[in-house]
Scaffold this active site. Structure first.
Site, PDB file in Angstrom:
ATOM      1  N   GLY A  22       0.775  -1.230   0.000  1.00  0.00           N
ATOM      2  CA  GLY A  22       0.000   0.000   0.000  1.00  0.00           C
ATOM      3  C   GLY A  22       0.808   1.282   0.000  1.00  0.00           C
ATOM      4  N   LYS A  25       4.713   1.016  -4.103  1.00  0.00           N
ATOM      5  CA  LYS A  25       5.921   0.532  -4.798  1.00  0.00           C
ATOM      6  C   LYS A  25       5.627   0.123  -6.243  1.00  0.00           C
ATOM      7  CE  LYS A  25       5.711  -4.094  -2.690  1.00  0.00           C
ATOM      8  NZ  LYS A  25       4.625  -3.799  -1.711  1.00  0.00           N
ATOM      9  N   THR A  26       4.440  -0.459  -6.485  1.00  0.00           N
ATOM     10  CA  THR A  26       4.095  -0.831  -7.858  1.00  0.00           C
ATOM     11  C   THR A  26       3.961   0.412  -8.733  1.00  0.00           C
ATOM     12  OG1 THR A  26       2.994  -2.871  -7.183  1.00  0.00           O
ATOM     13  CG2 THR A  26       2.353  -1.950  -9.311  1.00  0.00           C
ATOM     14  N   ASP A  49       4.490  -9.372  -7.181  1.00  0.00           N
ATOM     15  CA  ASP A  49       3.598  -8.988  -6.083  1.00  0.00           C
ATOM     16  C   ASP A  49       2.266  -9.728  -6.213  1.00  0.00           C
ATOM     17  OD1 ASP A  49       2.033  -7.770  -4.180  1.00  0.00           O
ATOM     18  OD2 ASP A  49       2.643  -5.735  -4.702  1.00  0.00           O
ATOM     19  N   THR A 500      -4.103  -1.985  -2.749  1.00  0.00           N
ATOM     20  CA  THR A 500      -3.302  -3.055  -2.160  1.00  0.00           C
ATOM     21  C   THR A 500      -3.805  -3.479  -0.783  1.00  0.00           C
ATOM     22  OG1 THR A 500      -1.357  -2.393  -3.435  1.00  0.00           O
ATOM     23  CG2 THR A 500      -0.971  -3.740  -1.485  1.00  0.00           C
TER      24      THR A 500
END
Length: 578
Positions: A22, A25-26, A49, A500
């Protein structure tokens, strides 16, 4: 602090983005990949992930090999599925035993291989080929990984005993034992991958965090652990940094982040640090991905915000009293606020005349700041480090008494640092506290996961995990599993109104349901939706939350509590306002 600019920060072929679920990072990995491709680089972006939404980010079906993004020539994206990889891996391990062992034994083996450690190893197995494939090295200027392996995974791969017959032969029963079985043929591949990770001329680790206490502590812990394994080239990226406010809510958010920055752990202060501004929108669609790192981007000031009519926490508490729940868990990933929610539930129950015992794995001093002395709530603190150390010592003592080889003892020691083992270590302390539900309502702000409960429920694993440390199964533990599955127990999932955290909460629910623990209530914490703010950035962000609140509403069949973001730290009677 400087803005994050890939042109100056990215100096190596391999980039690993890591951080708590959350923190973004993505999104950061995607924005970096697009930036590099836009500047003439050939880039491969690989996600391992489990909560990855890369197909939504790029509005394109993705495979495991690499799909070129038409709007960003030179960028290829591969979306690995570690959950599927872990299932394939489990099946490959147990297949040889089908028809030989009873089905109950097969299911026990599968459960042994159902924890987070197995998923991590399976993910590492998937992306090791991307690190070691010479053809890929020649084809791409940069290979970017969304989600780095944990320190525990890397230490396991470096242990000689992990590749010996010890795994199949051991009777000591370490909690995640077996995740490397059947992979001996890939030892050389893994050794090369680990060497590449620790080569500062080839690899950069980018730790993504937000200006909040828990994500910063997690980032420091990951940085220190990975640094100890030789991964020295590290960069800190602080995501979603708020600008100075123009109304009460936005000004409070800005000030809260400034305080978090001033109190940032010392280990992070020594790192090269960069920031990315708070964005109102979800990072989906190529335009938003490009805008994330732009310095001249303006937010949409015309966001429509429609409030949601969620339940109040008092409605949840009324339901607990009505159904006469005796054991109440609040569960969720670190940083979502489950300790605060647990304290608020305990206080509300006490105000209704119930005898309440609040137990936490957070430091006891924290509860002193949350609850007033006259709250009427009995509190206790489960010291995870103390329980884990005692458990480790018990297991090692028994292993040494059995004449275990030194190399195999190293494997046992590493396994005893796994997430599963830590849960099992505190399990006995949980059991003792839950046993007190005979005379009072027990509220616990973290619990063993469904995987741990199933691991302990299996006869073979149960005896191995408990008898090795105590010689017998305590009465409190014998009663615990049936009690947790009974109508006496309520499990409340706490999450945030973002992609996330909601995905991770759903995986947690599925895990609990495997162990036959039903989840009825969800709490969506720290929502900007419904706050009285005129700040265009926060209004737009609130509008983006609506879809995730609606998603939780569907999952919870309408039993969701919506708690607004608060500028102040909640304490004492203020908890009753939630």
């Amino acid at each position: 602090m400087e803005r994050f600019d890939p042109a100056s920060v990215v100096q190596t072929k391999y980039l690993f983005f890591t951080g708590k679920g959350g923190v973004g990072k993505t999104s950061t990995a995607c924005a970096t990949a697009v930036y590099l491709a836009d500047h003439g680089k050939r880039v491969l972006l690989v996600s391992t992930d489990p909560a990855s939404n890369l197909q939504d980010v790029f509005s394109l079906a993705l495979d495991r090999k690499g799909t070129e993004i038409p709007q960003a020539p030179g960028l290829f994206v591969a979306n690995l599925d570690p959950i599927k990889a872990a299932e394939e891996y489990r099946e490959s391990v147990v297949a040889a035993y089908r028809g030989v062992l009873p089905e109950a034994a097969i299911e026990n083996m599968r459960e042994q291989l159902s924890g987070s450690c197995t998923t991590e190893i399976a993910a590492f197995n998937e992306f090791s080929s991307f690190l070691t494939d010479e053809a890929l090295n020649r084809r791409y200027d940069h290979i970017i990984f969304d989600t780095a392996p944990t320190g525990h995974t890397l230490r396991l791969l470096q242990l000689p005993s992990a590749w010996s017959g010890f795994i199949e032969q051991s009777k000591h029963g370490a909690s995640c034992l077996g995740q490397l079985s059947g992979l001996a043929d890939k030892r050389k591949l893994y050794e090369t991958a680990v060497r590449t990770l620790s080569d500062g001329g080839k690899t950069t680790l980018l730790l993504v965090a937000r200006l909040e206490e828990t994500p910063l502590k997690e980032a420091e812990r990951a940085a220190e652990e990975l640094r100890g394994l030789g991964i020295l080239r590290q960069v800190l990226i602080l995501n979603a940094v708020a600008p100075p406010g123009d109304d009460a809510v936005s000004a409070a958010l800005y000030e809260k982040q400034r305080q978090a920055l001033a109190q940032m752990p010392e280990g992070l202060r020594r790192m090269d640090s960069y920031e990315i501004p708070l964005r109102a929108y979800n990072i989906t669609g190529i335009a938003h991905v490009r805008d994330m790192l732009r310095t001249d981007h303006l937010e949409d000031a015309q966001a429509a915000v429609q409030a949601r009519e969620g339940h109040r926490l008092s409605d949840l508490v009324d339901d607990l009293v009505r159904h006469r729940r005796k054991v109440i868990f609040t569960m969720g990933k670190g940083g979502v606020g489950k300790t605060t929610i647990a304290a608020a539930i305990a206080l509300a129950l006490a105000k209704r005349g119930e005898r309440v015992h609040l137990a936490t794995t957070d430091p006891a001093a924290h509860l002193k700041f949350v609850l007033d002395e006259g709250s009427g709530i009995r509190t206790s603190y489960i010291d995870e480090k103390k329980e884990l150390k005692k458990y480790q010592e018990d297991v090692i003592r028994e292993a040494m008494a059995g004449g275990i080889a030194p190399a195999d003892l190293d494997y046992i020691k590493e396994d005893l640092r796994s997430p599963c083992t830590q849960e099992i270590a505190v399990f006995r302390a949980f059991a003792e506290i839950v046993a007190q539900a005979e005379d009072e309502i027990v509220v616990i702000d973290t619990a063993p996961t469904g995987h741990t409960l199933l691991l302990l429920e299996s006869t073979a694993a149960y005896d191995r995990e408990l008898k090795r440390s105590q010689g017998k199964t305590p009465a409190s533990v014998k009663k615990l599993l049936p009690r947790l599955k009974s109508e006496e127990t309520e499990t409340v999932i706490v999450t945030l109104p973002e992609a996330t955290p909601v995905y991770e909460a759903e995986r947690l629910r599925e895990d609990l349901q495997r162990a036959q623990l039903q989840v009825r209530w969800w709490v969506v914490n720290r929502s900007f939706l419904g706050l009285e703010t005129k700040n265009p950035l926060l209004r737009a962000r609130a509008a983006q939350e609506a879809a995730w609140i609606d998603e939780v509403n569907r999952k919870a069949s309408g039993r969701e509590v919506l708690i607004p973001w608060k500028a102040e730290s909640l304490k004492g009677a203020a908890l009753l306002s939630l």
